[in-house]
Scaffold this motif. Sequence first.
Motif, PDB file in Angstrom:
ATOM      1  N   LEU A 259       0.855  -1.189   0.000  1.00  0.00           N
ATOM      2  CA  LEU A 259       0.000   0.000   0.000  1.00  0.00           C
ATOM      3  C   LEU A 259       0.888   1.236   0.000  1.00  0.00           C
ATOM      4  O   LEU A 259       1.894   1.295   0.714  1.00  0.00           O
ATOM      5  N   LEU A 260       0.501   2.244  -0.777  1.00  0.00           N
ATOM      6  CA  LEU A 260       1.267   3.481  -0.872  1.00  0.00           C
ATOM      7  C   LEU A 260       0.427   4.622  -0.301  1.00  0.00           C
ATOM      8  O   LEU A 260      -0.559   5.039  -0.913  1.00  0.00           O
ATOM      9  N   PRO A 261       0.774   5.126   0.890  1.00  0.00           N
ATOM     10  CA  PRO A 261      -0.038   6.187   1.491  1.00  0.00           C
ATOM     11  C   PRO A 261       0.116   7.509   0.758  1.00  0.00           C
ATOM     12  O   PRO A 261       1.137   7.780   0.125  1.00  0.00           O
TER      13      PRO A 261
ATOM     14  N   GLN B 120     -10.758  16.708   3.676  1.00  0.00           N
ATOM     15  CA  GLN B 120     -10.733  17.805   2.716  1.00  0.00           C
ATOM     16  C   GLN B 120      -9.956  17.323   1.497  1.00  0.00           C
ATOM     17  O   GLN B 120      -8.908  16.705   1.636  1.00  0.00           O
ATOM     18  N   GLU B 121     -10.481  17.592   0.314  1.00  0.00           N
ATOM     19  CA  GLU B 121      -9.899  17.063  -0.928  1.00  0.00           C
ATOM     20  C   GLU B 121      -9.450  18.227  -1.808  1.00  0.00           C
ATOM     21  O   GLU B 121     -10.256  19.088  -2.146  1.00  0.00           O
ATOM     22  N   ASN B 122      -8.150  18.234  -2.180  1.00  0.00           N
ATOM     23  CA  ASN B 122      -7.670  19.326  -3.028  1.00  0.00           C
ATOM     24  C   ASN B 122      -7.499  18.924  -4.490  1.00  0.00           C
ATOM     25  O   ASN B 122      -7.133  19.748  -5.320  1.00  0.00           O
ATOM     26  N   GLY B 123      -7.741  17.660  -4.828  1.00  0.00           N
ATOM     27  CA  GLY B 123      -7.659  17.228  -6.218  1.00  0.00           C
ATOM     28  C   GLY B 123      -6.249  17.107  -6.760  1.00  0.00           C
ATOM     29  O   GLY B 123      -6.051  16.864  -7.948  1.00  0.00           O
ATOM     30  N   GLY B 124      -5.241  17.261  -5.901  1.00  0.00           N
ATOM     31  CA  GLY B 124      -3.851  17.196  -6.345  1.00  0.00           C
ATOM     32  C   GLY B 124      -3.319  18.557  -6.742  1.00  0.00           C
ATOM     33  O   GLY B 124      -4.052  19.547  -6.853  1.00  0.00           O
ATOM     34  N   ILE B 125      -2.014  18.631  -6.980  1.00  0.00           N
ATOM     35  CA  ILE B 125      -1.386  19.900  -7.343  1.00  0.00           C
ATOM     36  C   ILE B 125      -1.541  20.141  -8.845  1.00  0.00           C
ATOM     37  O   ILE B 125      -1.617  19.207  -9.641  1.00  0.00           O
ATOM     38  N   THR B 126      -1.568  21.408  -9.221  1.00  0.00           N
ATOM     39  CA  THR B 126      -1.819  21.765 -10.621  1.00  0.00           C
ATOM     40  C   THR B 126      -0.552  21.873 -11.452  1.00  0.00           C
ATOM     41  O   THR B 126      -0.595  21.701 -12.669  1.00  0.00           O
ATOM     42  N   ASP B 127       0.582  22.172 -10.830  1.00  0.00           N
ATOM     43  CA  ASP B 127       1.830  22.379 -11.561  1.00  0.00           C
ATOM     44  C   ASP B 127       2.891  21.439 -11.004  1.00  0.00           C
ATOM     45  O   ASP B 127       3.520  21.708  -9.975  1.00  0.00           O
ATOM     46  N   LEU B 128       3.124  20.323 -11.683  1.00  0.00           N
ATOM     47  CA  LEU B 128       4.072  19.326 -11.194  1.00  0.00           C
ATOM     48  C   LEU B 128       5.502  19.847 -11.237  1.00  0.00           C
ATOM     49  O   LEU B 128       6.340  19.454 -10.417  1.00  0.00           O
ATOM     50  N   ALA B 129       5.798  20.732 -12.183  1.00  0.00           N
ATOM     51  CA  ALA B 129       7.163  21.257 -12.306  1.00  0.00           C
ATOM     52  C   ALA B 129       7.565  22.034 -11.060  1.00  0.00           C
ATOM     53  O   ALA B 129       8.734  21.978 -10.631  1.00  0.00           O
TER      54      ALA B 129
ATOM     55  N   GLN C 209      -5.310   5.241 -15.764  1.00  0.00           N
ATOM     56  CA  GLN C 209      -4.761   6.294 -16.624  1.00  0.00           C
ATOM     57  C   GLN C 209      -3.501   5.784 -17.303  1.00  0.00           C
ATOM     58  O   GLN C 209      -2.825   4.884 -16.801  1.00  0.00           O
ATOM     59  N   ASP C 210      -3.169   6.372 -18.463  1.00  0.00           N
ATOM     60  CA  ASP C 210      -1.973   5.955 -19.206  1.00  0.00           C
ATOM     61  C   ASP C 210      -1.169   7.152 -19.698  1.00  0.00           C
ATOM     62  O   ASP C 210      -0.438   7.065 -20.676  1.00  0.00           O
ATOM     63  N   GLN C 211      -1.282   8.295 -18.996  1.00  0.00           N
ATOM     64  CA  GLN C 211      -0.535   9.490 -19.391  1.00  0.00           C
ATOM     65  C   GLN C 211       0.800   9.631 -18.661  1.00  0.00           C
ATOM     66  O   GLN C 211       1.758  10.187 -19.198  1.00  0.00           O
ATOM     67  N   ARG C 212       0.872   9.167 -17.430  1.00  0.00           N
ATOM     68  CA  ARG C 212       2.067   9.463 -16.630  1.00  0.00           C
ATOM     69  C   ARG C 212       2.444   8.256 -15.765  1.00  0.00           C
ATOM     70  O   ARG C 212       1.620   7.731 -15.021  1.00  0.00           O
ATOM     71  N   LYS C 213       3.711   7.865 -15.866  1.00  0.00           N
ATOM     72  CA  LYS C 213       4.231   6.822 -14.999  1.00  0.00           C
ATOM     73  C   LYS C 213       4.756   7.436 -13.701  1.00  0.00           C
ATOM     74  O   LYS C 213       5.146   8.604 -13.655  1.00  0.00           O
ATOM     75  N   MET C 214       4.769   6.632 -12.675  1.00  0.00           N
ATOM     76  CA  MET C 214       5.374   7.051 -11.411  1.00  0.00           C
ATOM     77  C   MET C 214       6.027   5.835 -10.765  1.00  0.00           C
ATOM     78  O   MET C 214       5.785   4.686 -11.137  1.00  0.00           O
ATOM     79  N   GLY C 215       6.869   6.103  -9.779  1.00  0.00           N
ATOM     80  CA  GLY C 215       7.630   5.048  -9.124  1.00  0.00           C
ATOM     81  C   GLY C 215       9.100   5.163  -9.429  1.00  0.00           C
ATOM     82  O   GLY C 215       9.588   6.221  -9.840  1.00  0.00           O
ATOM     83  N   ASP C 216       9.841   4.086  -9.181  1.00  0.00           N
ATOM     84  CA  ASP C 216      11.277   4.036  -9.416  1.00  0.00           C
ATOM     85  C   ASP C 216      12.008   5.071  -8.556  1.00  0.00           C
ATOM     86  O   ASP C 216      12.957   5.697  -9.002  1.00  0.00           O
TER      87      ASP C 216
ATOM     88  N   TYR D 295       5.708  10.369  -5.980  1.00  0.00           N
ATOM     89  CA  TYR D 295       4.261  10.577  -6.026  1.00  0.00           C
ATOM     90  C   TYR D 295       3.541   9.354  -5.461  1.00  0.00           C
ATOM     91  O   TYR D 295       4.019   8.222  -5.550  1.00  0.00           O
ATOM     92  N   SER D 296       2.350   9.612  -4.903  1.00  0.00           N
ATOM     93  CA  SER D 296       1.437   8.544  -4.500  1.00  0.00           C
ATOM     94  C   SER D 296       0.412   8.260  -5.588  1.00  0.00           C
ATOM     95  O   SER D 296      -0.150   7.163  -5.654  1.00  0.00           O
ATOM     96  N   ALA D 297       0.127   9.254  -6.399  1.00  0.00           N
ATOM     97  CA  ALA D 297      -0.724   9.162  -7.583  1.00  0.00           C
ATOM     98  C   ALA D 297      -0.239  10.261  -8.517  1.00  0.00           C
ATOM     99  O   ALA D 297       0.480  11.172  -8.089  1.00  0.00           O
ATOM    100  N   PRO D 298      -0.585  10.216  -9.807  1.00  0.00           N
ATOM    101  CA  PRO D 298       0.029  11.145 -10.766  1.00  0.00           C
ATOM    102  C   PRO D 298      -0.025  12.620 -10.388  1.00  0.00           C
ATOM    103  O   PRO D 298       0.899  13.360 -10.730  1.00  0.00           O
ATOM    104  N   ASN D 299      -1.044  13.093  -9.690  1.00  0.00           N
ATOM    105  CA  ASN D 299      -1.121  14.496  -9.290  1.00  0.00           C
ATOM    106  C   ASN D 299      -0.896  14.707  -7.794  1.00  0.00           C
ATOM    107  O   ASN D 299      -1.003  15.832  -7.316  1.00  0.00           O
ATOM    108  N   TYR D 300      -0.607  13.627  -7.069  1.00  0.00           N
ATOM    109  CA  TYR D 300      -0.515  13.693  -5.613  1.00  0.00           C
ATOM    110  C   TYR D 300       0.888  13.317  -5.146  1.00  0.00           C
ATOM    111  O   TYR D 300       1.271  12.146  -5.223  1.00  0.00           O
TER     112      TYR D 300
END
Length: 674
Positions: free
Chosen positions: A108-110, A237-246, A611-618, A652-657
């Motif tokens: 599990l990835l918190p 409270q839910e923020n939907g993730g960050i908008t600017d990953l850079a 989703q298939d736009q962004r990989k995460m991990g490694d 990341y825990s999820a592509p935008n989180y």
Amino acid sequence: MQKYLSVLLVLVSLSVSAQISKRAVRVDSGNQFSTDQKSLNKSNNNNDDFENSDGTRKDKEAVIKDSVAPIADYKIITLRNDTISVDTALSLKKYYAMNYLRKDEFGLLPFANEGQTYNVLNYGAQKNSVLPAMGFNAKQFNYLQIEDINYFSAPTPYTDLFYRSVIKQGQILDAFVTLNTSKNLNFFVGYKGMRSLGKYINQLASTGNFKLGSSYISDNKRYFLRTHITAQDILNQENGGITDLANFESSEVPYDKRDQLNVYFRDVETMLKGKRLYINHQYQLNSSLENGILLTHEFTYEDKFFNYSQPNAAAGGIVGEPLRFGNFFQSEISNKTRYYQWYNKVGAAYQSSLFGRFEFFTEFLQYDYRYKSIAVISDQVIPSGLHNNITLVGGKYTYHKDKWKGSLLISNSLGNDDTSNIEADLRYHINPEIQIDFGFQKRNKTPDLNYQLYQSDYVNYNWYNQFNNEKITQFTATAATPWLNISAKYEVINDKIYFTNTATALNDEGMPIQLVVKPTQYDGTINYLSIQANKDLRVGKWGLDNTVLYQKVDQSQAVLNVPEIVWRSTLYFTDAFFDKALKFQTGVTLNYFSSYYANDYNPLIGDFYVQDQRKMGDYPVLDFFINLKVRTARIYLKAEHFNSSMTGYNFYSAPNYPYRDFAIRFGLVWNFFT
């Protein structure tokens, strides 16, 4: 939850006060429910010492100096009748469970804040129910299910106090008390409360889990009862993730302060709340306990709701881009999904010391899943609810003799929903240290209800579907040995149902501009294989604990996405000081999983989507820890993800989180035997 907490605090106070007087009372409690004496004999006869590499105790004395009765008499009994003794040892197993869920989080990835959801790395750990659930699965990780409630037998009052610091402004407190008023009757009460503000905008988490239960066995052992009630609420409270990953990945000033990162929502809040009454009892008609006819009954009543609220939908998202979830009917969003279920399982069993146990049963599930009104979207009528009665009939055979234990269960629905289940298990003890298990399951599962029906004030989040049942065939094998613990699972999945984003527009970072997530069904076949191995190597006072999970998926479309490798290694040192009065353990833990297209989280539906736009991990996560034990108190100090600023901000825990930054965590578990 305040009234439940008040009751619990009174009971804890009484128990702690009794600890001071240290009454020398002993009651021969016996094993209330377990019919597996070998399971009882294998229970952990814990004492004031470390574990050996095979999980056994170094010192086999029956009485721990900090208890007033043999420690083996303080028993924890699961729903499946597995029985273990209360464990006060300082061990890696306890260290791994020093978290919000109070269990090993491997696989599990918190998310960044305590009390949020988890991304699932180990698909093979999913539960295997055939009956439809409410859904909103991303919100269910800390929701106590029936199988999460244990029962107890305690010769004197037993108290468990758990404390842990959180990410920011708050704490976790889990307090539990159990006592036997007689050797036949046990009561327990517990409450876990958590509050954490988090480091990002609009990320507060506040949860409460109250449980109250009892178990009873008659003097002649012919009748037993287990029952509990729960009241739980999970607020986020839910923020939907960050908008600017850079900005996050650079983490330059001012974005090294996480509350300076822009997020999609600043006013969204979700709540999962539920109450449950559970009763499980059994009566044997004749006086012989080894041979005879039994009548069994299991009952559950549960009501839950999931609510998504957003005072001003027009204020969400990024300036100049479409609204994150699309158009809405009204700006003040309030989506409330209600769920009620009544479950009865009535059965009769014949058990024989020679032939085993034969059981025949009927299951009745009635559910009511509903919204306030009917909706009409683009000429499609979205009903106000789903109401159904599912009846299954089945039988189970269990045989246990010498080194062998096996069972076969078959059940099938009487209606036209085609729900069915076949399970077979076989266990063989080669000797007390080596055990081999084989399992098979073939289930025809009714889809969870939020896949079938959902209503929202967002136009694109309204659907009514009639999916086929999911068909899953599963094979498992497990071997527990002194040299290596290894398990394997192979699944063939047909008609899998999942969420996917139907919006295709992407931003400059290759991420979706909008989320129009809907359920869909894959008409192909998915083959899933997992192999997990664990070994704790010890040389003197040093140890190296390794757990590795390998997963492989064969599919023509990317529906089931998992990391190929999940790995955890802990290098640790143990010692004792002051004539072994102080136990000491320190080390470093490495967590890693390979890069993959991880599922993303959507707070509106309380679930993850493919989703298939962004990989995460490694990326590696390194934790440094110091664990101490004084009598029955265990103290934990942890430098969590201390390499976060050294290995790059691409975690990341999820592509935008984003995953968690470096943090110092403190925890305490204190047991009282009064």
